[in-house]
Enzyme design. Sequence first.
Site, short mmCIF file in Angstrom:
data_model
loop_
_atom_site.label_atom_id
_atom_site.label_comp_id
_atom_site.label_asym_id
_atom_site.label_seq_id
_atom_site.Cartn_x
_atom_site.Cartn_y
_atom_site.Cartn_z
N LEU A 199 0.86 -1.18 0.00
CA LEU A 199 0.00 0.00 0.00
C LEU A 199 0.90 1.22 0.00
O LEU A 199 1.97 1.22 0.63
CB LEU A 199 -0.90 0.02 1.24
N ASP A 200 0.48 2.28 -0.69
CA ASP A 200 1.23 3.53 -0.62
C ASP A 200 1.39 3.93 0.84
O ASP A 200 0.55 3.61 1.69
CB ASP A 200 0.48 4.65 -1.35
N CYS A 201 2.45 4.65 1.14
CA CYS A 201 2.70 5.09 2.50
C CYS A 201 1.47 5.77 3.10
O CYS A 201 1.10 5.52 4.25
CB CYS A 201 3.89 6.05 2.51
#
Length: 393
Positions: A219-221
């Site tokens: 997942l993106d940060c």
Amino acid sequence: MSSNNIPQHLRIRIIHADDDIIVIDKPANLRSVPGHADSPTDTTIKLKRPSDRLTAVEAWIQAIKSIPLDDSDSYKNEYVKELLQNICTTNNLSSIPRKLEPFARYVFRNRKRLLPSHIDDEPDGGKNEPPQKKQRNDDNLAQKTKQPSMLPSMRGAADEAFSIIQRLHIPLMNLPTPTEDWESAQGQLRLLGYGDFANENNHSLSTSEKRKLHVVHRLDCQTSGVLLFARNPESASKLCKAWRERDVVQKVYLAHVMRWPPYDDQKLEEGTIELPLAASRTERIKWEVRELDDGGKSSITKWKIYKDADSGEDNTTKEGAILELHPITGRTHQLRIHCAEIGSGIVGDSLYGDSPVPWDAGKPTILRLHAQMLSLRHPRSGEELTFKAPRLW
């Protein structure tokens, strides 16, 4: 930092854990896996390398040139100094391998030049052969297995020389500072005793129990929600294969957008977005819409207006709408770009949309994109599993 000292808003929550998989609820603004301390959303970093930063090859050459050869007492092995001295006289320093095993083979092939005194000391006149690469056919294998291995004394000298060069090489690379364990979901799992050989000092555990974590997807940060790790290579392989078979794994995300013309203007409650994506040619971390014949990759997202499971009412307000997103493909930043191209972008997005929110490492905003649900088959039992994480916005 211990797991008890991790800031509350950045702590992961274990949803499920067994011998094969770990499922967690990742908070927003926490990395999925370890990285570097630089901001993950710094859009000022361009693809062009800064002029004051050395490439790996340039740093390797400079490291060799900086080898201290005057102090003979600093080398415990008499062959190490001889090897380093002769390496420094190599005409093409870039030809010297930058990985240990190729470096050892390089030393053996050039032993008459690099270690002449070692050759004189060998009883067989230096006819030993170093470890061979993977054999290509049975005939070669039968022939090469007759050859003895590289002498331990020569291998020891090669290992120590490589270690000295590498210690000089790494600082010259000017690499960002690695993140600490608490700064990523995978690192926090390590602190909690899961995977990454966190129990390597526990001698009561078998080798199979000292397992490394494998991230199956990321997942993106800034994205929160369900995140899956495999606890052994077999499970990781099966899960990665399932991810490639798009009808096997089901993912549901929720996104808050301020404007959604398909619903606002056309009164559509669901649809499909098909916009090919490719990495940006100018900005390191961004992707962009690009036609298939120009390097774009097929990217498909199904969307619909999210309806609360309890009330049955949709989540449209004066402050925008909540979308339920089903990514069919898994391109980098796919949901963020698709929402930005169709509507106003996701609220809190620091990269895309009508008004991207500037990234502030000290006080990051919350991207209103949440991985709400993940469904898949267990890699060992084949059981259908569904995991959910509630959104906090």
